[in-house]
Design a protein around this motif. Structure first.
Motif, mmCIF file in Angstrom:
data_model
loop_
_atom_site.group_PDB
_atom_site.id
_atom_site.type_symbol
_atom_site.label_atom_id
_atom_site.label_comp_id
_atom_site.label_asym_id
_atom_site.label_seq_id
_atom_site.Cartn_x
_atom_site.Cartn_y
_atom_site.Cartn_z
ATOM 1 N N LEU A 176 0.860 -1.198 0.000
ATOM 2 C CA LEU A 176 0.000 0.000 0.000
ATOM 3 C C LEU A 176 0.889 1.238 0.000
ATOM 4 C CD1 LEU A 176 -3.107 0.852 1.214
ATOM 5 C CD2 LEU A 176 -1.734 1.208 3.215
ATOM 6 N N ASP A 177 0.593 2.238 -0.852
ATOM 7 C CA ASP A 177 1.375 3.481 -0.825
ATOM 8 C C ASP A 177 1.070 4.273 0.434
ATOM 9 O OD1 ASP A 177 2.489 2.937 -3.233
ATOM 10 O OD2 ASP A 177 1.586 4.624 -4.320
ATOM 11 N N ALA A 178 2.059 5.020 0.890
ATOM 12 C CA ALA A 178 1.866 5.789 2.116
ATOM 13 C C ALA A 178 1.100 7.076 1.873
ATOM 14 C CB ALA A 178 3.225 6.130 2.711
ATOM 15 N N ASP A 179 0.970 7.468 0.595
ATOM 16 C CA ASP A 179 0.446 8.805 0.338
ATOM 17 C C ASP A 179 -1.076 8.865 0.281
ATOM 18 O OD1 ASP A 179 0.025 7.471 -1.968
ATOM 19 O OD2 ASP A 179 1.095 8.852 -3.276
ATOM 20 N N LEU A 180 -1.744 7.789 0.712
ATOM 21 C CA LEU A 180 -3.206 7.731 0.774
ATOM 22 C C LEU A 180 -3.855 7.723 -0.604
ATOM 23 C CD1 LEU A 180 -3.638 10.152 3.770
ATOM 24 C CD2 LEU A 180 -3.959 7.681 3.816
ATOM 25 N N GLN A 181 -3.032 7.566 -1.645
ATOM 26 C CA GLN A 181 -3.626 7.410 -2.977
ATOM 27 C C GLN A 181 -4.170 5.996 -3.133
ATOM 28 O OE1 GLN A 181 -0.398 9.048 -5.551
ATOM 29 N NE2 GLN A 181 -2.076 10.256 -6.368
ATOM 30 N N HIS A 182 -3.756 5.108 -2.259
ATOM 31 C CA HIS A 182 -4.354 3.774 -2.176
ATOM 32 C C HIS A 182 -5.213 3.782 -0.919
ATOM 33 C CE1 HIS A 182 -0.633 1.964 -4.421
ATOM 34 N NE2 HIS A 182 -1.443 2.618 -5.220
ATOM 35 N N LYS A 202 -6.460 12.144 -5.300
ATOM 36 C CA LYS A 202 -5.304 13.026 -5.503
ATOM 37 C C LYS A 202 -4.415 12.985 -4.272
ATOM 38 C CE LYS A 202 -5.073 16.980 -8.408
ATOM 39 N NZ LYS A 202 -5.535 18.277 -8.841
ATOM 40 N N ARG A 203 -3.119 13.183 -4.474
ATOM 41 C CA ARG A 203 -2.202 13.306 -3.355
ATOM 42 C C ARG A 203 -2.549 14.571 -2.594
ATOM 43 N NH1 ARG A 203 3.080 12.449 -1.564
ATOM 44 N NH2 ARG A 203 4.059 10.610 -2.486
ATOM 45 N N THR A 204 -2.721 14.490 -1.280
ATOM 46 C CA THR A 204 -3.129 15.700 -0.565
ATOM 47 C C THR A 204 -1.935 16.500 -0.070
ATOM 48 O OG1 THR A 204 -3.425 14.289 1.343
ATOM 49 C CG2 THR A 204 -5.401 14.928 0.142
HETATM 50 MG MG MG Z 1 1.252 8.507 -4.997
#
Ligand code: MG
Ligand code: UDP
Length: 324
Positions: free
Chosen positions: A91-97, A197-199
């Motif tokens: 899982l990506d850390a950037d909350l895009q997942h 979107k990346r926040t």
């Molecule tokens: Mg990302």
């Protein structure tokens, strides 16, 4: 039954608090034991410090930190090496997942699927160039490779233990994880989610990095590009024989005809271009062979926290990858 959530992290400090909040609430609801394996990929903000605090707070959070930045594929590889769950979820850390999707991935797994891909239903929020190049990449990849990637499937997925073990045992150093996740086969399925979107922060990958990544992905999964050279060479040779015969006959019938500068230049330049292009493709594969032959490890571990004592106290910086 135990889940392992695998998170590669490179300078994501701003997003980490929300990530852990959301992960906690999603994972608490599921009736499984779980571990969260965070791999700090040489961050130079305070991500590692934050992660270590989390590991202190909750023994289910484990942290592997690299000696420098090795890239996302290496971070995922390490996370898989350290994971011990019956299912692993990169899982990506950037909350895009969106972490909330985990419950759907797990549902599919319980229904007997070994690989559950999460697929972006749309790429809203990305610019046209990125969207178009992504579509082209999946098309070309699937055309050339025996391993098919579902259009839009990233590396957000769930792998059962046996699928994860297969991926771990693939010995290649240049690890195109999306492709490797699809490689074992077994019983696989797909769930869809809306892209987000990346926040905070921006993508860690520039267009140029993605371009190189795409080439490396295609060349790890297909050798057809080299073969294309053979066919183009054959075709050009065949046409050249016909054209040669034509010129000889014409000379015999009509005598010597000196002009021809333009056609000569055109042919020389064209063939030069084609040859260099395929030399480049050969070089691409040669470079990959070089990398594999050197056999350098994918990553170097500086510190592992939250694992069994023997893993933590091992002073082997090659970590879990060297164990098997
Ligand atoms: Mg990302
Ligand atoms: N990442 C990493 N190492 C890197 C680059 C990225 O571990 O060298 C991590 C990053 O922290 C994030 C994930 O990989 O968790 C995806 O990165 P990003 O969102 O920048 O990629 P994109 O969503 O644009 O594919």
């Amino acid at each position: 039954m135990r889940l392992s959530v695998l998170i590669p992290i490179f300078n994501e400090l701003e997003l980490l608090p929300e990530l852990f909040d959301r992960l906690d609430s999603v994972l608490e609801k599921l009736e499984f034991e779980y571990e969260i394996i965070c791999v700090d990929d040489g961050s130079n903000d305070n991500s590692l410090k934050f992660l270590l605090e989390q590991a202190n707070r909750d023994p289910r959070i484990k942290v592997v930190s690299f000696s420098r930045n090795f890239g996302k594929e290496a971070a995922l590889t390490a996370a898989m090496d350290y994971a011990s769950g019956d299912a692993v979820i990169p899982l990506d850390a950037d909350l895009q997942h969106p972490p909330e999707l985990i419950s759907r991935l797990v549902e599919e797994w319980q229904q007997g699927h070994d690989v559950v891909h999460a697929r972006r239903a749309s790429r809203a929020g990305e610019n046209a160039v990125k969207r178009l190049s992504a579509v082209c990449f999946y098309k070309i990849f699937n055309l050339l490779s025996e391993t098919k990637l579902p259009q839009g499937a990233g590396d957000f997925c769930l792998l059962s233990r046996r699928a994860a073990d297969v991926v771990r045992q693939l010995p290649e150093r240049d690890r195109f994880m999306k492709g490797l996740f699809a490689w074992p086969g077994f019983n696989s399925t797909m769930v869809e989610y809306e892209s987000v979107k990346r926040t905070a922060g921006s993508s860690r990958f520039s267009f140029w990095t993605l371009w190189n990544f795409a080439i490396s992905g295609v060349t790890s999964f297909s050798s057809i590009p080299i073969r294309v050279g053979t066919y183009i060479g054959l075709l050009i040779s065949f046409v050249s024989i016909l054209y040669g015969l034509y010129i000889v006959l014409r000379t015999v019938i009509h005598g010597i005809d000196v002009p021809g500068y333009a056609s000569l230049m055109a042919v020389i330049l064209f063939l030069g271009g084609v040859q260099l292009f395929f030399l480049g493709i050969l070089g691409e594969y040669l470079g990959r062979i070089f990398k594999e032959v050197k056999g350098r490890p994918c990553y170097v571990v500086a510190q592992a926290t939250g694992f069994d004592e023997d893993i933590e106290n091992s002073d082997d910086p090659l970590g879990a990858q060297a164990k098997e």
